[in-house]
Design an enzyme around this catalytic site. Structure first.
Site, PDB file in Angstrom:
ATOM      1  N   SER A 125       2.986   4.188  -3.251  1.00  0.00           N
ATOM      2  CA  SER A 125       3.037   2.751  -3.098  1.00  0.00           C
ATOM      3  C   SER A 125       4.259   2.251  -2.324  1.00  0.00           C
ATOM      4  O   SER A 125       4.290   1.103  -1.901  1.00  0.00           O
ATOM      5  CB  SER A 125       3.043   2.089  -4.477  1.00  0.00           C
ATOM      6  OG  SER A 125       4.241   2.426  -5.173  1.00  0.00           O
ATOM      7  N   LYS A 146      12.763  -1.476  -1.741  1.00  0.00           N
ATOM      8  CA  LYS A 146      11.374  -1.750  -2.143  1.00  0.00           C
ATOM      9  C   LYS A 146      11.337  -3.021  -2.987  1.00  0.00           C
ATOM     10  O   LYS A 146      12.203  -3.217  -3.853  1.00  0.00           O
ATOM     11  CB  LYS A 146      10.836  -0.545  -2.929  1.00  0.00           C
ATOM     12  CG  LYS A 146       9.362  -0.640  -3.307  1.00  0.00           C
ATOM     13  CD  LYS A 146       8.900   0.610  -4.064  1.00  0.00           C
ATOM     14  CE  LYS A 146       7.425   0.559  -4.405  1.00  0.00           C
ATOM     15  NZ  LYS A 146       6.969   1.740  -5.172  1.00  0.00           N
ATOM     16  N   SER A 199       4.831   7.941  -5.586  1.00  0.00           N
ATOM     17  CA  SER A 199       5.040   6.828  -4.647  1.00  0.00           C
ATOM     18  C   SER A 199       6.252   6.921  -3.738  1.00  0.00           C
ATOM     19  O   SER A 199       6.391   6.090  -2.839  1.00  0.00           O
ATOM     20  CB  SER A 199       5.101   5.515  -5.408  1.00  0.00           C
ATOM     21  OG  SER A 199       3.802   5.100  -5.708  1.00  0.00           O
TER      22      SER A 199
HETATM   23  N1  GLN Z   1      -0.638   6.365  -6.366  1.00  0.00           N
HETATM   24  C1  GLN Z   1      -0.275   6.370  -7.741  1.00  0.00           C
HETATM   25  C2  GLN Z   1      -0.854   5.150  -8.424  1.00  0.00           C
HETATM   26  O1  GLN Z   1      -1.569   4.466  -7.804  1.00  0.00           O
HETATM   27  C3  GLN Z   1       1.201   6.464  -7.896  1.00  0.00           C
HETATM   28  C4  GLN Z   1       1.872   5.184  -7.696  1.00  0.00           C
HETATM   29  C5  GLN Z   1       3.356   5.261  -7.918  1.00  0.00           C
HETATM   30  O2  GLN Z   1       3.935   6.327  -7.964  1.00  0.00           O
HETATM   31  N2  GLN Z   1       3.940   4.095  -8.127  1.00  0.00           N
HETATM   32  O3  GLN Z   1      -0.600   4.878  -9.553  1.00  0.00           O
END
Ligand code: GLN
Length: 493
Positions: A154, A79, A178
């Site tokens: 994400s 990532k 995420s």
């Molecule tokens: N969807 C969540 C957010 O927007 C989690 C994102 C993540 O775990 N990096 O913050």
């Protein structure tokens, strides 16, 4: 025979027996990338030259008959929030468009010690803020199961490339879901280890009290191998915990007898799609038939998890993102009038709308007069959420829930409504608050053909219980063997 669609553990046997070379394997995965990437768009950067060099080094080791680590020569995607020495690391943000880290994250150092092959850096929501990967400043990643839908976020790129066989496995990061949510939506295995289990050194910070790195893989065995490679305390990250790291492959035990599974009623409430609930109930029934005991439990503060998360995570983000000032690294605006104007223009031009929204939310929640009402209150609620889990783990070994309330949604469907997007995290944020480990494994498909994920949660540092539950489920079902039919998508699109 194609090699790109195999697991790391199957490939290791072939490499060890010298039936295949790491170079041939790497070429096979890049050929697959070339075929599917124009449609999936999971990568931001490909590092083929580096990959082939690493593959040659692995081959040299195997040829000498050395006892090579399980991930030697295995092609893996990273990532783009994890610092890779000499390789651009953008966090899918314009503000880091030119950032080439001078150092490797600890997880990268550990993977290099194993002799992995790095394929490239994967797409994500900008600074890991989002649930669909649509917040990338560069491109939209498509879910291999239906190219019109999102891959989750994400870490959407890391999930999609494993699902599309454009990587054998990958690393992502999980702050509020995420890793687990995109794993569920793309039909692969994804694990968020316990907070403190994996060093965050070199992980670009979003919300430091929640961020954790973890693996995506095609099965639970590969997940255990990746965990073995990346876990452990690190002097460079004071939140990494100095505890012995077990050999996680020892937990790959196909046996549910005596396993106590808690099913929290709050996770089967409003907002959960009926087909998802059906698949998850059916999955839990499989384990029950195999000898697990299943009981309904209650985690009463679950309903506050999202509201609490969207105070704490933006608050921490607003502080962490203050460093992007156009001075030390990253993008800088052209021809500013003065220093203050340089800061303003750099940040206005460099950050996307969701990141700006989080900075504003977080700055507000921390501002004088509001800090007690919002941030401190959120921290108190966080403690209550954690106490719910502490009580539950007095009675049960693991908790089983859906990973996401819905399967993958259509590209564009939720971008106009931030709250609706935030609700995607309703099943994953509670465990993030409590620092718990969680895994998502494929557990079936809805009518439309999209995958559904089953989430297991365990007490801090009880990853072994997660692996055992997930492995037993996997060994007695076929869901993880299903692959998206990209050939027909490619024709249709
Ligand atoms: N969807 C969540 C957010 O927007 C989690 C994102 C993540 O775990 N990096 O913050």
């Amino acid at each position: 025979m194609s090699l790109y669609n195999l697991t790391a553990h199957a490939l290791h046997e072939k490499l060890k027996a010298r039936e295949i070379t790491a170079v041939a394997l790497t070429e096979s995965v890049y050929a697959r990338i070339e075929a599917v990437e124009p449609h999936v768009k999971g990568y931001l950067t490909l590092t083929k030259d580096i990959a082939l060099e690493q593959a040659r080094a692995a081959d040299a080791g195997f040829q000498k008959g050395n006892d090579m680590p399980p991930l030697a020569g295995i092609p893996i995607a990273i990532k783009d929030v994890i610092c890779t020495k000499g390789v651009r690391t953008t966090c899918a943000s314009k503000i880091l468009s030119n950032f080439v880290p001078p150092y490797d994250a600890t997880v990268m150092t550990k993977l290099h010690q194993q002799g992995v092959v790095m394929l490239g850096k994967t797409n994500m929501d900008e600074f890991a803020m989002g649930s669909s990967t649509e917040n990338s400043a560069y491109q939209i990643t498509h879910n291999p199961w239906n190219l019109g839908t999102i891959p989750g976020g994400s870490s959407g790129g890391s999930a999609a490339v494993v699902s599309a066989d454009a990587a054998i496995c990958s690393l992502g990061s999980d702050t509020g879901g995420s890793i687990r949510q995109p794993a569920a939506l793309c039909g692969v295995v994804g694990m968020k280890p316990t907070y403190g289990r994996v060093s965050r050194y070199g992980l670009v910070a979003f919300a430091s009290s929640l961020d954790q790195i973890g693996p995506f893989s095609k099965d639970v065995t590969d997940c255990a191998l990746l965990l073995n490679a990346i876990c452990g305390s690190d002097a460079m990250d004071s939140t990494s915990v100095d505890m012995p790291v077990p050999d996680f492959t020892q937990s790959l035990i196909n046996d549910a007898k005596g396993l106590k599974i808690g099913v929290p009623k709050e996770y089967f409430a409003q907002g959960l799609e009926a087909e998802v609930a059906d698949r998850v109930h059916a999955a839990i029934a499989v384990l029950e038939q195999l000898g697990a005991t299943v009981e309904e439990i209650s985690l009463p503060h679950t309903e506050y998890a999202i509201a609490t998360y969207y105070i704490i995570a933006p608050a921490e983000a607003s502080a962490n993102l203050a460093r992007y000032d156009g001075v030390r690294y990253g993008y800088r605006t052209e021809n500013p009038a003065d220093l203050l104007n340089m800061y303003k223009k750099t940040r206005s031009e460099g950050f996307g709308p969701e990141v700006k929204r989080r900075i504003m939310l977080g700055t507000f929640a921390l501002s004088a007069g509001y800090q007690d009402a919002y941030y401190r209150k959120a921290q108190k609620v966080r403690t209550l959420i954690k106490s719910d889990f502490d009580a539950a783990f007095q009675k049960v070994d693991v908790i089983a829930t859906p990973t996401s309330p819905t399967p993958a949604f259509k590209i564009g469907e939720r971008t106009a409504d931030a709250l609706q997007m935030y609700l995607s995290d309703v099943m994953t944020t509670p465990a993030s608050h409590a620092g718990l480990p969680g895994i998502s494994v494929p557990c079936g498909f809805v009518e439309s053909g999209l995958p559904v994920g089953l989430q297991f949660l365990a007490a801090p540092f009880a990853e072994e219980k997660l692996l055992r539950a997930a492995y037993t489920f996997e060994q007695n079902t076929e869901h993880h063997r299903q692959k998206p039919d990209l050939s027909s998508f490619l024709v249709e699109n």
